[in-house]
Design an enzyme around this catalytic site. Sequence first.
Site, PDB file in Angstrom:
ATOM      1  N   SER A  15       1.302   3.482  -3.362  1.00  0.00           N
ATOM      2  CA  SER A  15       0.777   4.471  -4.313  1.00  0.00           C
ATOM      3  C   SER A  15      -0.599   4.986  -3.911  1.00  0.00           C
ATOM      4  CB  SER A  15       0.696   3.867  -5.714  1.00  0.00           C
ATOM      5  OG  SER A  15       1.973   3.556  -6.212  1.00  0.00           O
ATOM      6  N   GLU A  31      12.203  -4.599  -4.455  1.00  0.00           N
ATOM      7  CA  GLU A  31      11.243  -4.772  -5.547  1.00  0.00           C
ATOM      8  C   GLU A  31      11.950  -4.705  -6.893  1.00  0.00           C
ATOM      9  OE1 GLU A  31       7.040  -2.816  -7.094  1.00  0.00           O
ATOM     10  OE2 GLU A  31       8.424  -1.578  -5.950  1.00  0.00           O
ATOM     11  N   GLY A  79       0.820  -1.210   0.000  1.00  0.00           N
ATOM     12  CA  GLY A  79       0.000   0.000   0.000  1.00  0.00           C
ATOM     13  C   GLY A  79       0.852   1.256   0.000  1.00  0.00           C
TER      14      GLY A  79
END
Length: 384
Positions: free
Chosen positions: A129, A244, A127
């Site tokens: 963006s 990521e 969570g």
Amino acid sequence: MDLTFNEREIAFREELRGWLVENQPGPEPPANAGEDAHYARRRDWQRHMYEAGWAAPSWPTEYGGRGASQSESAIYFEELGRARVPPAANTLGLLLGGPTLMLWGTPEQKERYLPPILSAEEIWCQGFSEPDAGSDLAAVKTRAVKDGDEWVVTGQKVWTSGAQYSKWCMLIARTDSEAAKHKGLTYFLMDMEQESVQVRPLRQITGEAEFNELFIDQARIPDANVVGGEGNGWKVALTTLMNERAGLGFALQIGLRKLLDDVIAAAAAKGLLENSLYADEVAELHVRCESIRLLAWKGLTDAERYGQPGPEGSLVKWLWSDTNQRATQLAVDVIGPQALTAGTDWSYELLRARGNTIEGGTTEVLKNIVAERVLGLPRLKVAS
């Protein structure tokens, strides 16, 4: 960076390759079975890998992994790609959430959250963006207010992959509106299974709802679910983002290699490789693919040397996005009308690739990161 494998790495590859030959995922559900059926197959596959100790070999042994080296982790993704097995259901937990907790989490958080990430018992989403804070994470407006030993959170998130299946959300919220925007953020683990958290799917051009919007209306998060301390959310989030772009980047380049190999095979079957126009494009994409592969290897080497990935992962993601889009467009030229026929694998790849330059950091932002943090160029000053 030495790409010559030692005896341990060769043995690791042979063990994994042998296991994959003997252990295959269940059959792919029919195309009309729905997204839940396909996701259930991924979850079953991850559980099977977990039971055999293959869910996350790069994790330290004390957390349920195999303590694999960065080179072995790369071999792991290469072999999964070679076997063409489905991705794990809990990819964000395995590659982002788990490594972030290992660095920033308390002993209690590690003991509580890491095992169910591995087993796919609890799925994680990200969570970060928001409608007005996508590429500029520091512009987050979701608020968290302290209430006793809990935090009350209100706000909206968007582009939340897999939220419809998730138990936990890696949430960034503003806890100090008076501090500089990078310093007033806190990193939370939010329980998705509460009425104050509403998940609404975002239907994509492919027809699936891979992403979601989150509407958070006074959700409650225990203070024990703060990761890295109050006000330290920016630093913790950077750890998640670097994992990521490095971890996912390596997996993505293997998917790109598979796609390009399929395009080359189709072109060869049609005799198109004798045409210089097709041959030149295939050659350029092959060179790009190999460049991305070597950059991904460098990222893993840096992570092994310095303890965490560096900003170069942004370069891998940027180049992958552009190259993958070009490869899917070449597929249209090679395959012909089938690649534009709804419901085919080729049409899915073409449509899905449209989002590559937006998701995981837009190409424009990644270029800025590479310019400033890799090349050392001065920050761009906005004209007044």
